[in-house]
Enzyme design. Structure first.
Site, PDB file in Angstrom:
ATOM      1  N   LYS A 187      -4.605   2.807 -20.559  1.00  0.00           N
ATOM      2  CA  LYS A 187      -4.649   3.026 -22.004  1.00  0.00           C
ATOM      3  C   LYS A 187      -3.331   2.564 -22.643  1.00  0.00           C
ATOM      4  CE  LYS A 187      -8.655   4.647 -20.882  1.00  0.00           C
ATOM      5  NZ  LYS A 187      -8.669   5.638 -19.865  1.00  0.00           N
ATOM      6  N   ARG A 234       0.833  -1.211   0.000  1.00  0.00           N
ATOM      7  CA  ARG A 234       0.000   0.000   0.000  1.00  0.00           C
ATOM      8  C   ARG A 234       0.864   1.257   0.000  1.00  0.00           C
ATOM      9  NH1 ARG A 234      -2.404   0.716   5.073  1.00  0.00           N
ATOM     10  NH2 ARG A 234      -1.463   2.764   5.325  1.00  0.00           N
ATOM     11  N   TYR A 268     -11.599  15.107 -20.249  1.00  0.00           N
ATOM     12  CA  TYR A 268     -12.356  13.869 -20.038  1.00  0.00           C
ATOM     13  C   TYR A 268     -13.494  14.150 -19.046  1.00  0.00           C
ATOM     14  CZ  TYR A 268     -13.165   9.288 -17.855  1.00  0.00           C
ATOM     15  OH  TYR A 268     -13.733   8.163 -17.325  1.00  0.00           O
TER      16      TYR A 268
HETATM   17  C1  LIG Z   1      -7.778  11.488 -20.910  1.00  0.00           C
HETATM   18  C2  LIG Z   1      -8.172  10.572 -19.772  1.00  0.00           C
HETATM   19  N1  LIG Z   1      -7.648  10.773 -18.555  1.00  0.00           N
HETATM   20  C3  LIG Z   1      -7.957   9.976 -17.505  1.00  0.00           C
HETATM   21  C4  LIG Z   1      -8.844   8.928 -17.651  1.00  0.00           C
HETATM   22  C5  LIG Z   1      -9.185   8.082 -16.455  1.00  0.00           C
HETATM   23  O1  LIG Z   1      -8.484   6.878 -16.511  1.00  0.00           O
HETATM   24  P1  LIG Z   1      -8.938   5.526 -15.757  1.00  0.00           P
HETATM   25  O2  LIG Z   1     -10.130   5.009 -16.472  1.00  0.00           O
HETATM   26  O3  LIG Z   1      -7.716   4.665 -15.858  1.00  0.00           O
HETATM   27  O4  LIG Z   1      -9.247   5.905 -14.345  1.00  0.00           O
HETATM   28  C6  LIG Z   1      -9.409   8.671 -18.893  1.00  0.00           C
HETATM   29  C7  LIG Z   1     -10.357   7.531 -19.070  1.00  0.00           C
HETATM   30  O5  LIG Z   1     -10.937   7.333 -20.112  1.00  0.00           O
HETATM   31  C8  LIG Z   1      -9.078   9.512 -19.993  1.00  0.00           C
HETATM   32  O6  LIG Z   1      -9.606   9.317 -21.214  1.00  0.00           O
END
Ligand SMILES: Cc1ncc(COP(=O)(O)O)c(C=O)c1O
Length: 383
Positions: free
Chosen positions: A201, A50, A104
Protein backbone atom coordinates in the site's frame (compact mmCIF):
# COMPACT_ATOMS: atom_id res chain seq x y z
CA UNK A 1 24.97 16.55 22.51
CA UNK A 2 22.57 13.84 21.27
CA UNK A 3 22.60 13.25 17.50
CA UNK A 4 20.10 15.32 15.53
CA UNK A 5 16.89 13.46 14.68
CA UNK A 6 15.93 13.79 11.05
CA UNK A 7 12.40 14.52 9.85
CA UNK A 8 10.21 11.86 8.20
CA UNK A 9 10.74 13.19 4.66
CA UNK A 10 14.52 13.08 5.06
CA UNK A 11 14.38 9.66 6.72
CA UNK A 12 12.12 8.22 4.02
CA UNK A 13 14.69 9.28 1.41
CA UNK A 14 18.01 8.66 3.15
CA UNK A 15 17.40 6.40 6.13
CA UNK A 16 20.20 7.66 8.36
CA UNK A 17 21.91 10.31 6.16
CA UNK A 18 25.65 9.80 5.74
CA UNK A 19 28.29 11.24 3.45
CA UNK A 20 28.58 9.11 0.34
CA UNK A 21 32.05 8.01 -0.80
CA UNK A 22 33.36 9.38 -4.12
CA UNK A 23 31.82 7.65 -7.16
CA UNK A 24 29.19 5.88 -5.07
CA UNK A 25 25.83 5.53 -6.87
CA UNK A 26 23.28 8.06 -5.64
CA UNK A 27 20.43 5.60 -6.14
CA UNK A 28 21.11 2.48 -4.07
CA UNK A 29 22.38 -0.43 -6.14
CA UNK A 30 20.03 -3.40 -6.26
CA UNK A 31 21.61 -6.67 -5.17
CA UNK A 32 19.46 -8.94 -7.33
CA UNK A 33 21.25 -12.07 -6.19
CA UNK A 34 19.92 -15.07 -4.32
CA UNK A 35 23.33 -16.03 -3.02
CA UNK A 36 26.71 -14.44 -2.26
CA UNK A 37 30.33 -15.60 -2.28
CA UNK A 38 31.23 -17.23 1.04
CA UNK A 39 34.74 -16.99 2.50
CA UNK A 40 36.20 -20.51 2.55
CA UNK A 41 35.94 -22.10 5.97
CA UNK A 42 33.92 -19.19 7.45
CA UNK A 43 31.38 -20.20 10.09
CA UNK A 44 29.65 -16.81 9.93
CA UNK A 45 25.96 -16.72 8.90
CA UNK A 46 25.78 -17.28 5.15
CA UNK A 47 24.41 -14.48 2.96
CA UNK A 48 21.27 -15.82 1.27
CA UNK A 49 18.22 -13.81 0.22
CA UNK A 50 15.74 -16.24 1.81
CA UNK A 51 17.44 -15.31 5.11
CA UNK A 52 16.53 -11.62 4.63
CA UNK A 53 20.19 -10.59 4.87
CA UNK A 54 20.64 -9.42 1.27
CA UNK A 55 21.91 -5.77 1.51
CA UNK A 56 18.87 -4.51 -0.47
CA UNK A 57 16.51 -6.20 2.02
CA UNK A 58 18.48 -4.82 4.97
CA UNK A 59 18.53 -1.27 3.60
CA UNK A 60 14.76 -0.97 3.25
CA UNK A 61 14.19 -2.63 6.65
CA UNK A 62 16.50 -0.14 8.39
CA UNK A 63 14.66 2.77 6.80
CA UNK A 64 11.25 1.44 7.84
CA UNK A 65 12.48 0.86 11.43
CA UNK A 66 13.62 4.50 11.57
CA UNK A 67 10.27 5.74 10.29
CA UNK A 68 8.36 3.70 12.89
CA UNK A 69 10.79 4.66 15.68
CA UNK A 70 11.53 0.95 16.21
CA UNK A 71 14.73 -0.86 17.17
CA UNK A 72 14.52 -3.09 14.12
CA UNK A 73 12.26 -4.16 11.23
CA UNK A 74 11.96 -6.86 8.59
CA UNK A 75 10.22 -6.98 5.23
CA UNK A 76 8.19 -9.99 4.16
CA UNK A 77 6.77 -11.01 0.81
CA UNK A 78 3.27 -9.65 1.61
CA UNK A 79 1.25 -7.86 4.26
CA UNK A 80 -0.40 -11.19 5.12
CA UNK A 81 3.07 -12.73 5.52
CA UNK A 82 3.92 -9.92 7.96
CA UNK A 83 0.69 -10.40 9.97
CA UNK A 84 1.08 -14.18 10.04
CA UNK A 85 4.71 -14.21 11.19
CA UNK A 86 4.20 -11.40 13.71
CA UNK A 87 1.53 -13.53 15.42
CA UNK A 88 3.48 -16.78 15.15
CA UNK A 89 6.41 -14.96 16.77
CA UNK A 90 4.45 -14.05 19.92
CA UNK A 91 1.92 -16.91 20.25
CA UNK A 92 2.35 -20.59 21.15
CA UNK A 93 -0.16 -23.50 21.09
CA UNK A 94 -2.62 -23.04 23.95
CA UNK A 95 -2.26 -19.24 23.94
CA UNK A 96 -5.14 -16.81 23.65
CA UNK A 97 -5.29 -13.78 21.33
CA UNK A 98 -7.67 -10.84 21.79
CA UNK A 99 -8.37 -9.05 18.56
CA UNK A 100 -10.39 -6.07 17.50
CA UNK A 101 -13.33 -7.17 15.34
CA UNK A 102 -12.76 -4.21 12.99
CA UNK A 103 -10.08 -5.78 10.83
CA UNK A 104 -9.23 -6.58 7.23
CA UNK A 105 -11.18 -9.69 6.10
CA UNK A 106 -7.97 -11.53 5.14
CA UNK A 107 -6.62 -11.08 8.66
CA UNK A 108 -9.88 -12.37 10.10
CA UNK A 109 -9.67 -15.46 7.89
CA UNK A 110 -6.06 -16.01 8.95
CA UNK A 111 -7.16 -15.93 12.60
CA UNK A 112 -10.26 -18.10 12.09
CA UNK A 113 -8.89 -20.65 9.67
CA UNK A 114 -5.20 -20.89 10.51
CA UNK A 115 -4.33 -19.77 14.07
CA UNK A 116 -6.99 -22.16 15.41
CA UNK A 117 -5.11 -25.03 13.77
CA UNK A 118 -2.16 -24.16 16.01
CA UNK A 119 -4.34 -24.39 19.11
CA UNK A 120 -4.57 -20.62 19.52
CA UNK A 121 -7.87 -19.30 20.91
CA UNK A 122 -9.22 -16.04 19.52
CA UNK A 123 -11.64 -13.57 21.13
CA UNK A 124 -13.08 -10.78 18.98
CA UNK A 125 -13.96 -7.56 20.77
CA UNK A 126 -15.56 -4.33 19.67
CA UNK A 127 -12.78 -1.80 20.20
CA UNK A 128 -14.97 1.23 20.96
CA UNK A 129 -15.74 -0.20 24.41
CA UNK A 130 -12.52 0.56 26.36
CA UNK A 131 -13.34 -1.77 29.29
CA UNK A 132 -13.76 -4.77 26.99
CA UNK A 133 -9.98 -5.32 26.72
CA UNK A 134 -9.47 -5.97 30.43
CA UNK A 135 -12.62 -8.10 30.67
CA UNK A 136 -11.40 -10.34 27.83
CA UNK A 137 -8.01 -11.16 29.36
CA UNK A 138 -7.54 -14.80 30.42
CA UNK A 139 -4.63 -16.58 32.10
CA UNK A 140 -3.58 -17.83 28.67
CA UNK A 141 -3.81 -14.44 26.89
CA UNK A 142 -0.50 -13.49 25.29
CA UNK A 143 -1.29 -10.81 22.72
CA UNK A 144 -3.75 -8.19 21.47
CA UNK A 145 -4.20 -7.25 17.83
CA UNK A 146 -5.67 -3.97 16.60
CA UNK A 147 -6.00 -2.45 13.13
CA UNK A 148 -6.19 1.35 12.95
CA UNK A 149 -7.39 3.20 10.92
CA UNK A 150 -9.71 0.36 9.99
CA UNK A 151 -10.48 -1.09 6.59
CA UNK A 152 -12.92 0.15 5.23
CA UNK A 153 -14.74 2.35 7.81
CA UNK A 154 -11.67 4.38 8.75
CA UNK A 155 -12.41 4.01 12.47
CA UNK A 156 -9.49 5.28 14.52
CA UNK A 157 -9.13 3.00 17.55
CA UNK A 158 -8.01 4.54 20.84
CA UNK A 159 -4.87 2.57 21.70
CA UNK A 160 -4.43 4.10 25.19
CA UNK A 161 -6.75 1.68 27.07
CA UNK A 162 -5.45 -1.27 25.03
CA UNK A 163 -1.81 -0.40 25.73
CA UNK A 164 -2.64 0.02 29.41
CA UNK A 165 -4.10 -3.50 29.65
CA UNK A 166 -1.25 -4.94 27.57
CA UNK A 167 1.32 -3.43 29.95
CA UNK A 168 -0.56 -4.51 33.07
CA UNK A 169 -0.82 -8.16 31.98
CA UNK A 170 2.47 -8.36 30.06
CA UNK A 171 0.78 -8.91 26.68
CA UNK A 172 2.25 -8.07 23.28
CA UNK A 173 0.28 -5.35 21.47
CA UNK A 174 0.41 -5.70 17.68
CA UNK A 175 -1.02 -2.91 15.51
CA UNK A 176 -1.63 -2.94 11.77
CA UNK A 177 -1.49 0.72 10.71
CA UNK A 178 -1.36 0.10 6.95
CA UNK A 179 -4.04 2.73 6.26
CA UNK A 180 -2.00 5.49 7.93
CA UNK A 181 1.59 4.67 6.93
CA UNK A 182 4.24 5.78 9.45
CA UNK A 183 3.86 9.33 8.12
CA UNK A 184 0.33 9.66 9.55
CA UNK A 185 0.56 7.32 12.56
CA UNK A 186 3.31 5.40 14.35
CA UNK A 187 1.83 2.71 16.65
CA UNK A 188 4.96 2.37 18.81
CA UNK A 189 4.53 5.98 19.96
CA UNK A 190 1.13 4.93 21.36
CA UNK A 191 2.19 1.92 23.40
CA UNK A 192 2.25 -0.81 20.73
CA UNK A 193 5.09 -3.34 20.76
CA UNK A 194 4.82 -4.21 17.09
CA UNK A 195 3.85 -2.23 13.99
CA UNK A 196 2.62 -4.21 10.99
CA UNK A 197 2.13 -2.76 7.53
CA UNK A 198 1.13 -4.01 4.12
CA UNK A 199 3.94 -2.36 2.16
CA UNK A 200 1.90 -3.16 -0.95
CA UNK A 201 0.00 0.00 0.00
CA UNK A 202 1.39 3.43 0.95
CA UNK A 203 5.04 2.45 1.53
CA UNK A 204 5.43 1.32 -2.06
CA UNK A 205 2.63 3.51 -3.35
CA UNK A 206 2.74 2.59 -7.04
CA UNK A 207 0.54 -0.51 -7.23
CA UNK A 208 3.38 -2.61 -8.59
CA UNK A 209 4.65 -4.61 -5.59
CA UNK A 210 3.27 -7.06 -3.01
CA UNK A 211 5.16 -6.73 0.27
CA UNK A 212 4.75 -6.37 4.02
CA UNK A 213 6.81 -5.37 7.02
CA UNK A 214 6.97 -5.64 10.80
CA UNK A 215 8.80 -3.31 13.19
CA UNK A 216 9.49 -3.71 16.90
CA UNK A 217 12.20 -4.73 19.35
CA UNK A 218 15.38 -6.40 18.10
CA UNK A 219 14.39 -9.68 19.81
CA UNK A 220 10.91 -9.67 18.20
CA UNK A 221 12.39 -9.03 14.74
CA UNK A 222 14.97 -11.76 15.36
CA UNK A 223 12.14 -14.23 16.05
CA UNK A 224 10.21 -13.12 12.92
CA UNK A 225 13.42 -13.53 10.93
CA UNK A 226 13.97 -17.03 12.34
CA UNK A 227 10.42 -17.99 11.31
CA UNK A 228 10.80 -16.32 7.92
CA UNK A 229 13.90 -18.37 7.16
CA UNK A 230 11.95 -21.58 7.83
CA UNK A 231 8.50 -20.68 6.47
CA UNK A 232 9.98 -18.88 3.49
CA UNK A 233 8.34 -15.44 3.19
CA UNK A 234 11.45 -13.33 2.51
CA UNK A 235 10.87 -10.34 0.23
CA UNK A 236 12.44 -10.61 -3.21
CA UNK A 237 15.35 -8.12 -3.56
CA UNK A 238 13.72 -6.45 -6.57
CA UNK A 239 10.48 -5.93 -4.63
CA UNK A 240 12.54 -4.56 -1.70
CA UNK A 241 14.28 -2.14 -4.06
CA UNK A 242 10.94 -0.99 -5.51
CA UNK A 243 9.52 -0.45 -2.01
CA UNK A 244 12.63 1.57 -1.13
CA UNK A 245 12.18 3.63 -4.27
CA UNK A 246 8.53 4.21 -3.40
CA UNK A 247 9.42 5.20 0.16
CA UNK A 248 11.62 8.04 -1.07
CA UNK A 249 8.45 9.97 -1.96
CA UNK A 250 6.32 8.60 0.90
CA UNK A 251 6.06 11.83 2.91
CA UNK A 252 5.24 13.94 -0.14
CA UNK A 253 2.71 11.42 -1.42
CA UNK A 254 1.03 11.21 1.99
CA UNK A 255 0.61 14.99 2.07
CA UNK A 256 -1.21 14.78 -1.26
CA UNK A 257 -3.24 11.69 -0.28
CA UNK A 258 -4.29 13.57 2.88
CA UNK A 259 -5.29 16.67 0.88
CA UNK A 260 -7.14 14.71 -1.80
CA UNK A 261 -8.91 12.49 0.74
CA UNK A 262 -10.16 15.60 2.54
CA UNK A 263 -11.26 17.31 -0.70
CA UNK A 264 -13.16 14.25 -1.93
CA UNK A 265 -14.75 13.59 1.50
CA UNK A 266 -15.92 17.21 1.79
CA UNK A 267 -17.36 17.13 -1.74
CA UNK A 268 -19.07 13.77 -1.07
CA UNK A 269 -20.58 14.99 2.22
CA UNK A 270 -22.48 17.68 0.24
CA UNK A 271 -23.58 15.45 -2.65
CA UNK A 272 -27.31 14.56 -2.62
CA UNK A 273 -26.71 11.10 -4.14
CA UNK A 274 -24.32 10.14 -1.33
CA UNK A 275 -26.02 9.14 1.92
CA UNK A 276 -22.98 8.68 4.14
CA UNK A 277 -19.27 9.45 4.02
CA UNK A 278 -16.72 7.72 6.25
CA UNK A 279 -13.61 9.88 6.63
CA UNK A 280 -11.95 10.65 9.98
CA UNK A 281 -11.18 14.20 8.87
CA UNK A 282 -14.91 15.03 8.75
CA UNK A 283 -16.53 16.30 11.98
CA UNK A 284 -19.37 13.80 11.31
CA UNK A 285 -16.99 10.82 11.72
CA UNK A 286 -17.43 9.09 15.11
CA UNK A 287 -13.67 9.23 15.81
CA UNK A 288 -12.99 12.73 14.46
CA UNK A 289 -11.81 14.23 17.77
CA UNK A 290 -9.58 11.27 18.60
CA UNK A 291 -8.24 11.16 15.03
CA UNK A 292 -7.30 14.85 15.27
CA UNK A 293 -5.34 14.10 18.43
CA UNK A 294 -3.38 11.05 17.25
CA UNK A 295 -3.04 11.22 13.45
CA UNK A 296 -0.66 13.49 11.58
CA UNK A 297 -2.96 13.26 8.55
CA UNK A 298 -6.35 11.69 7.85
CA UNK A 299 -5.18 9.74 4.80
CA UNK A 300 -6.62 9.13 1.36
CA UNK A 301 -9.17 6.41 2.15
CA UNK A 302 -12.84 7.40 2.01
CA UNK A 303 -15.88 5.14 2.54
CA UNK A 304 -19.04 6.01 0.58
CA UNK A 305 -22.62 4.81 0.97
CA UNK A 306 -24.80 5.92 -1.94
CA UNK A 307 -28.42 6.94 -1.36
CA UNK A 308 -29.47 4.54 -4.14
CA UNK A 309 -27.77 1.53 -2.46
CA UNK A 310 -26.10 -1.34 -4.35
CA UNK A 311 -27.80 -0.53 -7.71
CA UNK A 312 -26.52 3.04 -7.65
CA UNK A 313 -23.06 1.80 -6.68
CA UNK A 314 -23.00 -0.61 -9.63
CA UNK A 315 -24.13 2.14 -12.01
CA UNK A 316 -21.42 4.47 -10.73
CA UNK A 317 -18.70 1.82 -11.04
CA UNK A 318 -19.71 1.25 -14.69
CA UNK A 319 -19.46 4.99 -15.47
CA UNK A 320 -16.14 6.01 -13.87
CA UNK A 321 -13.28 6.74 -16.27
CA UNK A 322 -10.33 8.27 -14.41
CA UNK A 323 -11.09 6.44 -11.17
CA UNK A 324 -10.35 2.73 -11.58
CA UNK A 325 -12.42 -0.14 -10.25
CA UNK A 326 -9.76 -2.36 -8.68
CA UNK A 327 -9.02 -3.87 -5.29
CA UNK A 328 -6.01 -2.77 -3.25
CA UNK A 329 -5.35 0.83 -2.37
CA UNK A 330 -2.88 3.57 -1.49
CA UNK A 331 -1.27 3.90 -4.90
CA UNK A 332 -0.75 7.11 -6.85
CA UNK A 333 -3.90 6.41 -8.88
CA UNK A 334 -7.42 6.65 -7.44
CA UNK A 335 -9.02 3.22 -7.02
CA UNK A 336 -12.45 2.19 -5.87
CA UNK A 337 -13.71 -1.21 -4.78
CA UNK A 338 -16.59 -2.91 -3.00
CA UNK A 339 -15.50 -4.46 0.32
CA UNK A 340 -18.20 -7.15 -0.04
CA UNK A 341 -16.30 -8.51 -3.07
CA UNK A 342 -12.73 -7.70 -1.96
CA UNK A 343 -11.41 -7.03 1.55
CA UNK A 344 -14.48 -8.59 3.25
CA UNK A 345 -15.36 -11.24 0.69
CA UNK A 346 -14.98 -14.10 3.17
CA UNK A 347 -17.22 -12.37 5.73
CA UNK A 348 -20.95 -13.27 5.71
CA UNK A 349 -23.50 -10.63 4.63
CA UNK A 350 -24.94 -10.55 8.20
CA UNK A 351 -21.50 -10.07 9.75
CA UNK A 352 -20.71 -7.35 7.22
CA UNK A 353 -23.99 -5.58 8.00
CA UNK A 354 -23.23 -5.87 11.74
CA UNK A 355 -19.81 -4.31 11.08
CA UNK A 356 -21.50 -1.39 9.29
CA UNK A 357 -20.44 -2.38 5.79
CA UNK A 358 -23.71 -2.78 3.84
CA UNK A 359 -23.85 -4.08 0.27
CA UNK A 360 -23.16 -1.18 -2.05
CA UNK A 361 -20.53 0.30 0.28
CA UNK A 362 -17.72 1.77 -1.83
CA UNK A 363 -14.15 2.08 -0.62
CA UNK A 364 -12.34 4.87 -2.38
CA UNK A 365 -8.56 5.15 -2.28
CA UNK A 366 -7.82 8.73 -3.33
CA UNK A 367 -4.64 8.89 -5.38
CA UNK A 368 -2.43 11.88 -5.98
CA UNK A 369 -4.01 13.15 -9.19
CA UNK A 370 -5.54 16.66 -9.20
CA UNK A 371 -8.42 16.59 -6.70
CA UNK A 372 -10.65 18.49 -9.14
CA UNK A 373 -10.22 15.74 -11.72
CA UNK A 374 -11.06 12.96 -9.25
CA UNK A 375 -14.16 14.86 -8.14
CA UNK A 376 -15.23 15.65 -11.73
CA UNK A 377 -14.98 11.95 -12.64
CA UNK A 378 -16.98 10.84 -9.60
CA UNK A 379 -19.57 13.58 -10.28
CA UNK A 380 -20.17 12.53 -13.87
CA UNK A 381 -20.39 8.88 -12.80
CA UNK A 382 -23.07 9.76 -10.24
CA UNK A 383 -24.92 12.13 -12.55
C1 LIG B 1 -5.19 -3.30 6.69
C2 LIG B 1 -4.57 -4.39 5.84
N1 LIG B 1 -3.64 -5.19 6.38
C3 LIG B 1 -3.04 -6.17 5.67
C4 LIG B 1 -3.39 -6.40 4.35
C5 LIG B 1 -2.73 -7.52 3.60
O1 LIG B 1 -1.74 -7.01 2.76
P1 LIG B 1 -1.18 -7.76 1.44
O2 LIG B 1 -2.26 -7.70 0.42
O3 LIG B 1 0.05 -6.97 1.11
O4 LIG B 1 -0.87 -9.16 1.85
C6 LIG B 1 -4.35 -5.60 3.74
C7 LIG B 1 -4.72 -5.82 2.31
O5 LIG B 1 -5.61 -5.20 1.78
C8 LIG B 1 -4.97 -4.56 4.50
O6 LIG B 1 -5.91 -3.76 3.96
Amino acid sequence: MSPRRFGPSTTAIHGLPHRRPDWAPVAPAIQQSSTFVSPVGSDEDILYSRYGNNPTQLLVAKKYALLEGAEDAMFLSSGMGATALAHLAVLRPGDHLITSSWIYGGTQQLFDQELGRFGIDITYVQPDRPRIWRRSVRKSTRAIFVETPTNPLMRVVDLAPVAHVAREFGLALLVDATFASPINFRPLEHGADVAITSATKYLNGHSDVIAGAVAGSASFVEEVTRLMRLWGQAIDPHAAWLVDRGMRTLALRMARHNANGAAVAEWAAEHPAIARVHYPGLPSHPDHEHAKAVLDGFGGMVGLELAGGPKAAERMLKRIKLVTHAPSLAGVETLVSEPRLTSHRGVSAEDRAALGIPDGFLRLSCGIEDADDIIADLSQALG
